[in-house]
Design a protein around this motif. Sequence first.
Motif, PDB file in Angstrom:
ATOM      1  N   ALA A   1       0.831  -1.201   0.000  1.00  0.00           N
ATOM      2  CA  ALA A   1       0.000   0.000   0.000  1.00  0.00           C
ATOM      3  C   ALA A   1       0.869   1.255   0.000  1.00  0.00           C
ATOM      4  CB  ALA A   1      -0.933  -0.004   1.212  1.00  0.00           C
ATOM      5  N   GLU A   2       1.907   1.234   0.822  1.00  0.00           N
ATOM      6  CA  GLU A   2       2.798   2.407   0.874  1.00  0.00           C
ATOM      7  C   GLU A   2       3.452   2.638  -0.481  1.00  0.00           C
ATOM      8  OE1 GLU A   2       2.974   4.441   3.572  1.00  0.00           O
ATOM      9  OE2 GLU A   2       1.373   3.142   4.309  1.00  0.00           O
ATOM     10  N   ALA A   3       3.910   1.550  -1.110  1.00  0.00           N
ATOM     11  CA  ALA A   3       4.576   1.695  -2.410  1.00  0.00           C
ATOM     12  C   ALA A   3       3.621   2.289  -3.449  1.00  0.00           C
ATOM     13  CB  ALA A   3       5.090   0.329  -2.887  1.00  0.00           C
ATOM     14  N   LEU A   4       2.388   1.839  -3.420  1.00  0.00           N
ATOM     15  CA  LEU A   4       1.438   2.308  -4.431  1.00  0.00           C
ATOM     16  C   LEU A   4       1.021   3.754  -4.163  1.00  0.00           C
ATOM     17  CD1 LEU A   4      -0.028   1.342  -6.954  1.00  0.00           C
ATOM     18  CD2 LEU A   4      -1.893   0.540  -5.492  1.00  0.00           C
ATOM     19  N   LEU A   5       0.777   4.094  -2.895  1.00  0.00           N
ATOM     20  CA  LEU A   5       0.401   5.473  -2.561  1.00  0.00           C
ATOM     21  C   LEU A   5       1.561   6.425  -2.850  1.00  0.00           C
ATOM     22  CD1 LEU A   5      -1.510   4.750   0.777  1.00  0.00           C
ATOM     23  CD2 LEU A   5      -2.542   5.481  -1.391  1.00  0.00           C
ATOM     24  N   ASP A   6       2.782   6.005  -2.541  1.00  0.00           N
ATOM     25  CA  ASP A   6       3.946   6.843  -2.843  1.00  0.00           C
ATOM     26  C   ASP A   6       4.090   7.062  -4.354  1.00  0.00           C
ATOM     27  OD1 ASP A   6       4.477   6.949  -0.175  1.00  0.00           O
ATOM     28  OD2 ASP A   6       6.230   5.630  -0.215  1.00  0.00           O
ATOM     29  N   LEU A   7       3.853   6.015  -5.108  1.00  0.00           N
ATOM     30  CA  LEU A   7       3.965   6.141  -6.564  1.00  0.00           C
ATOM     31  C   LEU A   7       2.965   7.173  -7.095  1.00  0.00           C
ATOM     32  CD1 LEU A   7       5.252   4.999  -9.211  1.00  0.00           C
ATOM     33  CD2 LEU A   7       3.271   3.462  -9.334  1.00  0.00           C
ATOM     34  N   ALA A   8       1.739   7.115  -6.591  1.00  0.00           N
ATOM     35  CA  ALA A   8       0.726   8.076  -7.040  1.00  0.00           C
ATOM     36  C   ALA A   8       1.181   9.510  -6.749  1.00  0.00           C
ATOM     37  CB  ALA A   8      -0.613   7.784  -6.359  1.00  0.00           C
ATOM     38  N   THR A   9       1.748   9.700  -5.580  1.00  0.00           N
ATOM     39  CA  THR A   9       2.249  11.034  -5.232  1.00  0.00           C
ATOM     40  C   THR A   9       3.382  11.452  -6.162  1.00  0.00           C
ATOM     41  OG1 THR A   9       1.671  10.659  -2.913  1.00  0.00           O
ATOM     42  CG2 THR A   9       3.248  12.429  -3.377  1.00  0.00           C
ATOM     43  N   SER A  10       4.327  10.557  -6.383  1.00  0.00           N
ATOM     44  CA  SER A  10       5.496  10.916  -7.203  1.00  0.00           C
ATOM     45  C   SER A  10       5.102  11.155  -8.660  1.00  0.00           C
ATOM     46  CB  SER A  10       6.563   9.831  -7.099  1.00  0.00           C
ATOM     47  OG  SER A  10       6.163   8.676  -7.816  1.00  0.00           O
ATOM     48  N   LEU A  11       3.986  10.552  -9.078  1.00  0.00           N
ATOM     49  CA  LEU A  11       3.532  10.766 -10.455  1.00  0.00           C
ATOM     50  C   LEU A  11       2.689  12.029 -10.592  1.00  0.00           C
ATOM     51  CD1 LEU A  11       2.578   7.077 -11.379  1.00  0.00           C
ATOM     52  CD2 LEU A  11       4.408   8.415 -12.439  1.00  0.00           C
ATOM     53  N   GLY A  12       2.451  12.717  -9.467  1.00  0.00           N
ATOM     54  CA  GLY A  12       1.741  13.987  -9.526  1.00  0.00           C
ATOM     55  C   GLY A  12       0.231  13.908  -9.497  1.00  0.00           C
ATOM     56  N   PHE A  13      -0.317  12.790  -9.031  1.00  0.00           N
ATOM     57  CA  PHE A  13      -1.771  12.684  -8.945  1.00  0.00           C
ATOM     58  C   PHE A  13      -2.296  13.520  -7.778  1.00  0.00           C
ATOM     59  CE2 PHE A  13      -0.988   8.956 -11.561  1.00  0.00           C
ATOM     60  CZ  PHE A  13      -2.086   8.965 -12.398  1.00  0.00           C
ATOM     61  N   PRO A  14      -3.563  13.913  -7.816  1.00  0.00           N
ATOM     62  CA  PRO A  14      -4.163  14.635  -6.692  1.00  0.00           C
ATOM     63  C   PRO A  14      -4.040  13.843  -5.392  1.00  0.00           C
ATOM     64  CG  PRO A  14      -5.617  14.728  -8.593  1.00  0.00           C
ATOM     65  CD  PRO A  14      -4.495  13.775  -8.946  1.00  0.00           C
ATOM     66  N   SER A  15      -4.048  14.561  -4.281  1.00  0.00           N
ATOM     67  CA  SER A  15      -3.723  13.922  -3.009  1.00  0.00           C
ATOM     68  C   SER A  15      -4.924  13.447  -2.204  1.00  0.00           C
ATOM     69  CB  SER A  15      -2.920  14.905  -2.146  1.00  0.00           C
ATOM     70  OG  SER A  15      -3.752  16.001  -1.781  1.00  0.00           O
ATOM     71  N   VAL A  16      -6.115  13.936  -2.511  1.00  0.00           N
ATOM     72  CA  VAL A  16      -7.230  13.698  -1.597  1.00  0.00           C
ATOM     73  C   VAL A  16      -7.564  12.230  -1.374  1.00  0.00           C
ATOM     74  CG1 VAL A  16      -9.702  14.080  -1.233  1.00  0.00           C
ATOM     75  CG2 VAL A  16      -8.209  16.005  -1.786  1.00  0.00           C
ATOM     76  N   PRO A  17      -7.687  11.395  -2.417  1.00  0.00           N
ATOM     77  CA  PRO A  17      -8.057   9.998  -2.133  1.00  0.00           C
ATOM     78  C   PRO A  17      -7.075   9.300  -1.191  1.00  0.00           C
ATOM     79  CG  PRO A  17      -8.390  10.497  -4.458  1.00  0.00           C
ATOM     80  CD  PRO A  17      -7.657  11.684  -3.871  1.00  0.00           C
ATOM     81  N   GLY A  18      -5.795   9.481  -1.409  1.00  0.00           N
ATOM     82  CA  GLY A  18      -4.798   8.856  -0.531  1.00  0.00           C
ATOM     83  C   GLY A  18      -4.852   9.417   0.882  1.00  0.00           C
ATOM     84  N   ARG A  19      -5.013  10.724   0.999  1.00  0.00           N
ATOM     85  CA  ARG A  19      -5.097  11.312   2.337  1.00  0.00           C
ATOM     86  C   ARG A  19      -6.376  10.855   3.048  1.00  0.00           C
ATOM     87  NH1 ARG A  19      -5.165  17.154   0.660  1.00  0.00           N
ATOM     88  NH2 ARG A  19      -5.273  17.729   2.877  1.00  0.00           N
TER      89      ARG A  19
END
Lengths: 265, 265, 265, 265
Positions: free
Chosen positions: D166-184
């Motif tokens: 989960a951490e790897a996937l959430l970090d990837l989304a952040t590093s790719l510049g996706f919006p933050s709300v769903p992960g937060r």
Amino acid sequence: MTDAPAPALDVRSDICWSDETSVTVLGRDLCTDLIGKVDLGAFAFLLLTERMPADAEAALFNAALVSLVEHGITPNALATRLTYLGAPESLQSAVAAGLLGLGSRFVGTIEGSAQYLAAGASSLGADADDDAIAAEAARIVDGFRSRREHVPGVGHPIHKPVDPRAEALLDLATSLGFPSVPGRLLRAVSAAASEASGRSLPPNITGAIGASVVLLGVDWRIARGLGVIARTVGLVGHLREELAEPMANTIWRTTDDSATRHLRP
Amino acid sequence: MTDAPAPALDVRSDICWSDETSVTVLGRDLCTDLIGKVDLGAFAFLLLTERMPADAEAALFNAALVSLVEHGITPNALATRLTYLGAPESLQSAVAAGLLGLGSRFVGTIEGSAQYLAAGASSLGADADDDAIAAEAARIVDGFRSRREHVPGVGHPIHKPVDPRAEALLDLATSLGFPSVPGRLLRAVSAAASEASGRSLPPNITGAIGASVVLLGVDWRIARGLGVIARTVGLVGHLREELAEPMANTIWRTTDDSATRHLRP
Amino acid sequence: MTDAPAPALDVRSDICWSDETSVTVLGRDLCTDLIGKVDLGAFAFLLLTERMPADAEAALFNAALVSLVEHGITPNALATRLTYLGAPESLQSAVAAGLLGLGSRFVGTIEGSAQYLAAGASSLGADADDDAIAAEAARIVDGFRSRREHVPGVGHPIHKPVDPRAEALLDLATSLGFPSVPGRLLRAVSAAASEASGRSLPPNITGAIGASVVLLGVDWRIARGLGVIARTVGLVGHLREELAEPMANTIWRTTDDSATRHLRP
Amino acid sequence: MTDAPAPALDVRSDICWSDETSVTVLGRDLCTDLIGKVDLGAFAFLLLTERMPADAEAALFNAALVSLVEHGITPNALATRLTYLGAPESLQSAVAAGLLGLGSRFVGTIEGSAQYLAAGASSLGADADDDAIAAEAARIVDGFRSRREHVPGVGHPIHKPVDPRAEALLDLATSLGFPSVPGRLLRAVSAAASEASGRSLPPNITGAIGASVVLLGVDWRIARGLGVIARTVGLVGHLREELAEPMANTIWRTTDDSATRHLRP
């Protein structure tokens, strides 16, 4: 071409239709003529042969089904229990998972044995003597051996020297007065296969069901369906026990522990 | 850690064990006490309740199964036929495909109705009067409505004003002398749901099977299994007909023609 | 014998193990080396061959999968949609129902073509000339014809005179620099089968996937798995559309109307 | 009424049609525009969203799939291996059996987490601050707890204190510049659920996939399909190993020995 007219769908089924107040199955009123009047086995016979069974036929057909319902902790019972662990909201999925293993190695051999017994009994006729039956059996066994295939319907890893279920079912057919050729042909195939292989290959339960199917006029192409019906009953029984005395979680955890212990630090 | 010892697997089953010469199912010898002695429905009862049925129980249980075997061209019969088209060597897969649709919308409602009927009958006791039953029914219907869920076991798109299968099964239970509360509670739920929704919602067959299950002592958590067993029989019947009078290929071709006609030149 | 000790379970798997903070797949750390580093196709290649693909291998493997994902309204897409109608809470069941039709008639032919192409390419060697390939192809076709079986991997009911997917995949393998023998053998089998049958039997997509599997070192016994993976993607796509533009209910009702119209008053 | 005309079948699909020389998928030519041009993950994205992914979307989508392909000896891997033992001629059935356990307890939780994350992210908007997110998370957790249901997407029996996938996937989304709300929002739900239950319930991989699905615009109702696609790949991998290093037969025999040892003489 969006405006093209919708095509007509032209298909036909004679099994069942219903309206507001009735359901008709193969010409019989489900609610007045079948519910409360026939048992499940007899109704299955109707659907598989398009006629109601005589008493002896209903007895042999039910016995053939009963003989295959349950054989303890089998691979398909395990698949059902393990599937239920993940999807307890879908009992039907757990049963379906168990059915999917009824292929060429276990229950599916009903199909192969029914096929050769039907063809053999047809070519032999009702009055065949033992020599004619032995010759036909030799031909059948030679055919499988030339294709390097197991002969379906004979041999069992546990039940020796005979499969007691097969004996019970074949004896029942005799005592109910059914013709003798399919059962005698199965025994002759067993003898020929045993001699050719040098191993004891008694008639097994799928062979005995194959013989029963021939006696009852069920098409060999749906003979495997008897095994599917029977095992469905057994698999629901395993889910009943899994709720009271679960084993799936233990199997999962122990298998994982065992399988990966060489990888762990 | 390759040399770690293999872990012990500790599980238990009481359903069945076998040795070379016998198969024992719930304490009974399969070959001498069950094959030829009990019908498939009675054997299913044994596996689902761990006891042999009395005659009235075997009759009601068989009737509950018979009532759901066949309802014509249903989505699951179509899934079975379409699957068989691609994998005729695996009859068990075609049947399994059909079973997979027995979810929340159709047969799965047995489970929900069995659950509330079991809980309701238990809290009401055997001597409940009509007022107590109506109050319990109102509570049940309110519960489903507050969760915006359909009330399982009542209402049918085709069968109106009553589902004749449900009536036949409920009448049979009465005539066999079973207690009245589960059936009366189902009728009370039907009345309450109809009044609350403003639509006619008669007891349907899954509700009547739910009531039967309560009368027979089958755990509601495996009640859907009765539908799975019954439909397995029906689906094998559809494959018998598909071989003689195929429809799957026509459905495929006609659906493809219709669905993509707006895309074609 | 209740006090007998639980038996040891001794099995082994090298695929994957995990602890609190990591998951290791075939020696690679899933979280640091695979997630975000490889695409799904490359990961599938790893699991099917136990090694990471070179770029050309990943390209051909992905292309082989892509080529079979979608072919419109097929029997298995219909089985998936019809199953979803009854069990929308179990998307996995609807997909599984669709997969069950990937048997001997459609996708399963990948297995047969991969088997003869692997054996043929192995016996021919990498430098085989056209005559040797033609002779091997003739042997292969003769083998199927002598068993009265269709030759897998050639012929298509719709795509004529060639299956454009097969051509695209075979051309890609050539342009990526893969050895030529498996593809040439498939074309030679097509020629031999066409001549022997008097019908046009071009290489089809399952044959081209069979050739790709040989080039990539995937065991032919799991070659059907490529079709299963690809079609799973396609079936989820059909459920996406079924939610937006449903057809299952219409197919059910229209089929029922058509099939039983001769029975109705 | 046998002479009644066949009814018209009127349905529509926009996914794919084909003629003799081409296959068109969502407006693209399969053979010229897709085979060899897109990887399997990107093609899956197209079918699930009706548009081609941007590079970052293809990367996140592939990563979400890769993260769930393999988790070692799971109940569904065991169901697949045990099914294959009985029906090795039907690889598709063994895979289907494994998929059937992807229900409410394991992979199916993708669906539930995608549903609340989609609804929450939509009502919060793209600029939500931490307080608004915490309030929404509290509402979500209260909802599940009031229905006495587990909160999907958080907690794991093995991976503690965090699920590294989960951490790897959430970090990837952040590093790719996706919006933050769903992960937060997922992290806030984890915090609220942990506090309410008194147990550590970190975001798990199905929650992280749920957040990814929201970021990618995949309908939550088919989000479970990502798990089904991923696990299909994993299950074929298990069959590859089962052929080389079988365990199904040993599991069967050992389980049978263990389960029935109290019944044996």
